[in-house]
Design a protein around this motif. Structure first.
Motif, PDB file in Angstrom:
ATOM      1  N   CYS A 113       0.604  -1.079   0.098  1.00 40.67           N
ATOM      2  CA  CYS A 113      -0.073   0.068   0.159  1.00 40.67           C
ATOM      3  C   CYS A 113       0.876   1.188  -0.019  1.00 40.67           C
ATOM      4  O   CYS A 113       0.465   2.403  -0.462  1.00 40.67           O
ATOM      5  N   ASP A 114       2.058   1.124   0.264  1.00 38.23           N
ATOM      6  CA  ASP A 114       2.893   2.372   0.383  1.00 38.23           C
ATOM      7  C   ASP A 114       3.742   2.454  -0.906  1.00 38.23           C
ATOM      8  O   ASP A 114       4.799   2.070  -0.935  1.00 38.23           O
ATOM      9  N   VAL A 115       2.890   3.009  -1.814  1.00 36.89           N
ATOM     10  CA  VAL A 115       3.220   3.304  -3.179  1.00 36.89           C
ATOM     11  C   VAL A 115       4.550   4.170  -3.368  1.00 36.89           C
ATOM     12  O   VAL A 115       5.408   3.834  -4.151  1.00 36.89           O
ATOM     13  N   ALA A 116       4.672   5.036  -2.381  1.00 37.05           N
ATOM     14  CA  ALA A 116       5.709   6.039  -2.829  1.00 37.05           C
ATOM     15  C   ALA A 116       7.104   5.504  -2.332  1.00 37.05           C
ATOM     16  O   ALA A 116       8.012   5.511  -3.156  1.00 37.05           O
ATOM     17  N   THR A 117       7.026   4.505  -1.140  1.00 35.09           N
ATOM     18  CA  THR A 117       8.427   3.710  -0.612  1.00 35.09           C
ATOM     19  C   THR A 117       8.633   2.731  -1.774  1.00 35.09           C
ATOM     20  O   THR A 117       9.722   2.626  -2.127  1.00 35.09           O
ATOM     21  N   LEU A 118       7.522   2.093  -2.081  1.00 30.56           N
ATOM     22  CA  LEU A 118       7.741   0.684  -2.965  1.00 30.56           C
ATOM     23  C   LEU A 118       8.309   1.524  -4.348  1.00 30.56           C
ATOM     24  O   LEU A 118       9.451   0.970  -4.946  1.00 30.56           O
TER      25      LEU A 118
END
Length: 217
Positions: A103-108
């Motif tokens: 869900c953490d698209v920015a980090t991923l």
């Protein structure tokens, strides 16, 4: 494998609606029976292991642990379903801290772009994971490199590691045999659809057992 081999009734050229519906009904019955057999096989084989895993998970939650869940593709959707099940379990159930790493698209996307996709789960676990936490990785093949790396990183940091795999378990089964994954549950099927359906049953059963071990709110 072609769509024609999977769904021959769609390519038969038949104009008889009754015959088409009969084929659809037959195909549906076969799939329902297949997943029923697989679920039964997995639960019969792993009943004791599921209870042991749930007991260890409940102990981590009782000591303030958090659940980190991760997977790719359809398994990322399952990861989100698992996390939401623990966080918002419904009336009379105890909410428990859980986070779906996809869900953490920015980090991923930052990690995938700057370093490589193989670290997208390992780096967040290395940064935030504590020995009291739980890492829960899902893979239909059992060979997802980033899931394996995430579980390995979690294991190094002392987290409880839980994996769900399909087929014969792949690299995840090899890691479990070496003692690198604490609890691994394998869905012995070559169908991705049946594997994911059986995995849904396994993580629902684990959640139910964890809730029972912890008691109601």
């Amino acid at each position: 494998m072609t769509t024609e081999s999977l769904y021959p009734f769609l390519h038969a050229g038949a104009t008889d609606a009754a015959a088409l519906l009969a084929d659809v009904a037959r195909s549906t019955r076969e799939k329902v029976a297949e997943i029923g057999r697989l679920r039964e096989e997995v639960l019969d084989a792993d009943a004791g292991a599921l209870a042991a895993c749930a007991s260890e998970m409940a102990d981590r939650f009782a000591r303030g642990g958090r659940l980190y869940v991760f997977g790719n593709g359809g398994s990322s959707t399952d990861a989100m379903a698992v996390a939401s099940l623990y966080v918002d379990p419904g009336p009379g159930r105890r909410p428990l801290p859980a986070l779906a790493l996809p869900c953490d698209v920015a980090t991923l996307t930052a990690l995938a772009n700057d370093i490589g996709f193989e670290v997208v789960f390992a780096r967040p676990l290395a940064a935030a994971g504590r020995p009291v936490d739980i890492a829960f990785g899902l893979s239909t093949s059992g060979g997802s490199a980033n899931v394996l790396r995430g579980l390995a990183t979690a294991r190094e940091r002392g987290l409880l590691t839980v994996g769900l795999a399909g087929y014969s378990g792949g690299a995840m089964a090899e890691a479990a045999e070496r003692g690198e994954i604490d609890h691994l549950f394998v869905m012995p099927s070559v169908s991705v659809h049946r594997i994911q359906e059986a995995q849904t049953t396994v993580y629902q059963v684990l959640w139910e057992l964890v809730q029972r071990a912890l008691g109601s709110t």
